[in-house]
Write a protein that holds these residues in place. Sequence first.
Motif, mmCIF file in Angstrom:
data_model
loop_
_atom_site.group_PDB
_atom_site.id
_atom_site.type_symbol
_atom_site.label_atom_id
_atom_site.label_comp_id
_atom_site.label_asym_id
_atom_site.label_seq_id
_atom_site.Cartn_x
_atom_site.Cartn_y
_atom_site.Cartn_z
ATOM 1 N N ARG A 169 -47.379 12.475 51.989
ATOM 2 C CA ARG A 169 -47.830 12.170 50.375
ATOM 3 C C ARG A 169 -46.611 10.829 50.204
ATOM 4 O O ARG A 169 -45.132 11.716 50.875
ATOM 5 N N LEU A 170 -46.663 10.134 50.214
ATOM 6 C CA LEU A 170 -45.917 8.585 50.243
ATOM 7 C C LEU A 170 -45.736 8.124 48.847
ATOM 8 O O LEU A 170 -45.974 7.532 48.250
ATOM 9 N N GLY A 204 -56.217 6.038 43.453
ATOM 10 C CA GLY A 204 -55.722 8.088 43.266
ATOM 11 C C GLY A 204 -54.427 7.584 43.593
ATOM 12 O O GLY A 204 -54.014 8.714 44.495
ATOM 13 N N LEU A 205 -53.800 6.387 43.393
ATOM 14 C CA LEU A 205 -52.432 7.231 43.336
ATOM 15 C C LEU A 205 -51.727 7.116 41.812
ATOM 16 O O LEU A 205 -52.012 6.610 40.933
ATOM 17 N N SER A 206 -51.149 7.918 41.589
ATOM 18 C CA SER A 206 -50.605 9.166 40.652
ATOM 19 C C SER A 206 -49.119 8.037 40.154
ATOM 20 O O SER A 206 -48.160 7.689 41.357
ATOM 21 N N ILE A 207 -49.183 7.878 39.223
ATOM 22 C CA ILE A 207 -47.971 6.703 38.493
ATOM 23 C C ILE A 207 -47.091 8.139 38.656
ATOM 24 O O ILE A 207 -47.081 8.856 37.264
ATOM 25 N N ILE A 208 -45.984 7.761 39.072
ATOM 26 C CA ILE A 208 -44.461 8.358 38.547
ATOM 27 C C ILE A 208 -43.262 7.728 38.040
ATOM 28 O O ILE A 208 -41.978 8.201 37.268
ATOM 29 N N GLY A 209 -43.993 6.424 37.475
ATOM 30 C CA GLY A 209 -42.541 5.658 36.502
ATOM 31 C C GLY A 209 -43.048 4.600 36.214
ATOM 32 O O GLY A 209 -43.549 3.717 37.528
ATOM 33 N N THR A 210 -42.997 3.699 35.183
ATOM 34 C CA THR A 210 -43.077 3.202 34.394
ATOM 35 C C THR A 210 -42.295 2.168 34.101
ATOM 36 O O THR A 210 -41.285 2.935 34.161
ATOM 37 N N HIS A 211 -41.541 0.816 34.251
ATOM 38 C CA HIS A 211 -40.303 -0.299 33.495
ATOM 39 C C HIS A 211 -41.529 -0.983 32.876
ATOM 40 O O HIS A 211 -41.865 -1.784 32.540
ATOM 41 N N VAL A 253 -45.255 4.571 42.000
ATOM 42 C CA VAL A 253 -46.442 5.368 42.370
ATOM 43 C C VAL A 253 -46.511 7.054 43.841
ATOM 44 O O VAL A 253 -44.630 5.855 44.036
ATOM 45 N N ILE A 254 -46.983 7.316 43.782
ATOM 46 C CA ILE A 254 -47.259 8.575 45.312
ATOM 47 C C ILE A 254 -48.853 8.799 44.999
ATOM 48 O O ILE A 254 -48.938 9.027 44.261
ATOM 49 N N ALA A 255 -48.556 8.535 46.688
ATOM 50 C CA ALA A 255 -50.102 9.220 46.749
ATOM 51 C C ALA A 255 -49.888 9.795 48.109
ATOM 52 O O ALA A 255 -49.550 9.158 49.738
ATOM 53 N N PRO A 256 -51.662 10.908 49.207
ATOM 54 C CA PRO A 256 -51.610 10.992 50.320
ATOM 55 C C PRO A 256 -51.911 9.528 50.750
ATOM 56 O O PRO A 256 -52.267 8.536 50.495
ATOM 57 N N VAL A 257 -51.319 9.737 52.230
ATOM 58 C CA VAL A 257 -51.710 8.977 53.129
ATOM 59 C C VAL A 257 -53.142 7.923 53.674
ATOM 60 O O VAL A 257 -53.806 6.933 52.811
ATOM 61 N N ALA A 258 -54.278 9.413 53.206
ATOM 62 C CA ALA A 258 -55.772 8.910 53.093
ATOM 63 C C ALA A 258 -55.858 7.546 51.621
ATOM 64 O O ALA A 258 -56.795 6.987 51.779
ATOM 65 N N ASP A 259 -55.470 8.069 50.379
ATOM 66 C CA ASP A 259 -55.431 7.132 49.670
ATOM 67 C C ASP A 259 -55.114 5.693 49.819
ATOM 68 O O ASP A 259 -55.062 5.068 49.645
ATOM 69 N N ILE A 260 -53.393 5.653 50.142
ATOM 70 C CA ILE A 260 -52.754 4.337 50.478
ATOM 71 C C ILE A 260 -53.712 3.562 51.134
ATOM 72 O O ILE A 260 -53.709 2.269 50.686
ATOM 73 N N GLU A 261 -53.443 4.567 52.285
ATOM 74 C CA GLU A 261 -54.622 3.689 53.907
ATOM 75 C C GLU A 261 -56.020 2.663 52.689
ATOM 76 O O GLU A 261 -56.387 1.766 52.927
ATOM 77 N N ASN A 262 -56.529 3.641 52.253
ATOM 78 C CA ASN A 262 -57.981 3.187 51.078
ATOM 79 C C ASN A 262 -57.550 1.678 50.358
ATOM 80 O O ASN A 262 -58.496 0.757 50.309
ATOM 81 N N ALA A 263 -56.330 2.099 49.436
ATOM 82 C CA ALA A 263 -57.018 0.856 48.218
ATOM 83 C C ALA A 263 -55.938 -0.092 49.098
ATOM 84 O O ALA A 263 -56.127 -1.449 48.670
#
Length: 495
Positions: A54-55, A115-122, A130-140
């Motif tokens: 997760r990145l 599939g990128l989970s939002i962990i902070g807005t401004h 955001v934070i997400a597994p590598v697989a979802d990041i690669e797809n996005a």
Amino acid sequence: MKNSCAVVALAVALTVFCPTIGSAQARGRRLLPGDVAAITARLQPIESLSATNRLRLVIGLPFRNPQALTNLLEQLYDPASPRFGRWLTPEQFNSEFGPTAEDYAKVVHFAETHGLSIIGTHSNRVLLDVIAPVADIENAFQVKLRVYQHPTERRTFYAPDKAPSVESDVPILHVSGLNDFILPHPLGLHFTGQATNLPPGVTPYNGSGPSGLYMGNDFRAAYAPGVTNTGAGQYIGIIDVGGPYYSRDVYMYETNAGLDTNIVVTNIFCTLTSYWTNGLTSGTVNEGEEVLDIDMAMSMAPGATILNYEGEAHDVFNRIASDDLAKQMTLSYGFGIDASIIQTFQEFLAQGQAMSQASGDGGADLDGGTGLTGNPYATIVGGTVLTMSGTGGAWQSDVTWSGSGGGISGYGIPDWQQGVATAQNQGSGFYRNYPDVSMPAVNIFTVYENGTIIGGTGGTSCASPLWAGFMALVNQQAASAGKPAVGFINPAIYR
């Protein structure tokens, strides 16, 4: 400011929008800038990054009306302009240049859809964490994340196999966190009180501290003798991307240096701790940088309030801009710079906030580069060897410290340096020259590691917070005269 702002703003605009032409556009996608494809193209991947890792990413949105912003910065720093020194508030800046609510909603929708989970807005809608597994990041972002052997460090790093891309209608400027090629690291900081190869007559061992180390009021005696300003009413922002520190170290410095132990130091956490991994190259979370920055700033401006902003770099810069409390701030860390960070630097200038930055301890730099140390939006602070006329005495001399970083960056020369840098003084007439000012970087008293180490330190990490403290004295003087903060000082000092 005209040239520097135009050059960087144009560079950002070209980097962001030019890649939309070509095959990515034909597929309805837009390439994003700022990754390390030029480096990874020369390397063989060791393996793929695990798909379940997760990145944490920071997605940056572009400012609106970039040309208008360039024009405004020119006017704000032109003494002949009726807008000279009339700084914007964060609300005014966001109204004129910030991303719209509609654009922010598009980016939020993009993240959630992929599939990128939002962990902070401004609140100013400039960043989305955001934070997400590598697989979802690669797809996005239509990439594969590979692991490579670092070409200059004894570690591996991960990076995309090609430039990331997004759907053409998604207003994303840059995505930070897709690689860890550059880890946060102090730009200087040497735990030694020794100075070698000094010119005749230079004696950097006559401070009021143990063994002649400089500390506390020595810096005011040298650079603000007789000045009654203490920085009262001013906030000094410490840009801390390194991690926590021991408050006991600050207290021990205050007591040893004879400073008031009631100096206010407020820690402001800009990133949720559970999602912040600093990845320091030193391998520790308390290598002394944070305490040193605080100590030097309070030594020069003991009446100021110190705001220690902790967290991921993008979050920290954006919080400082949104708060608009610190009219002077200091940075002694290095890390990857990108279009989102450059944008925030422009906001600092529009709001009259001045950042000083350590020039680094690598000596002469003649091969350019568009990283932090050549940044045209900061006052870059080099290092000197200070000699005083005896313990507790007056300034006697400064000579350049041989380790001080400086030279020629890869940014175009700003207006305020044109005509100053010449062949006679070995400056460049085409590129931004640095540093701009210098402060002591040798034989300075420090306390760190929860009081376990007390002794001398050095480096431009000492110099930059000293300059920020000096600027607090300047801005206190401006306030007492009913004037606004002086803002980015470079145009004035080069004039």
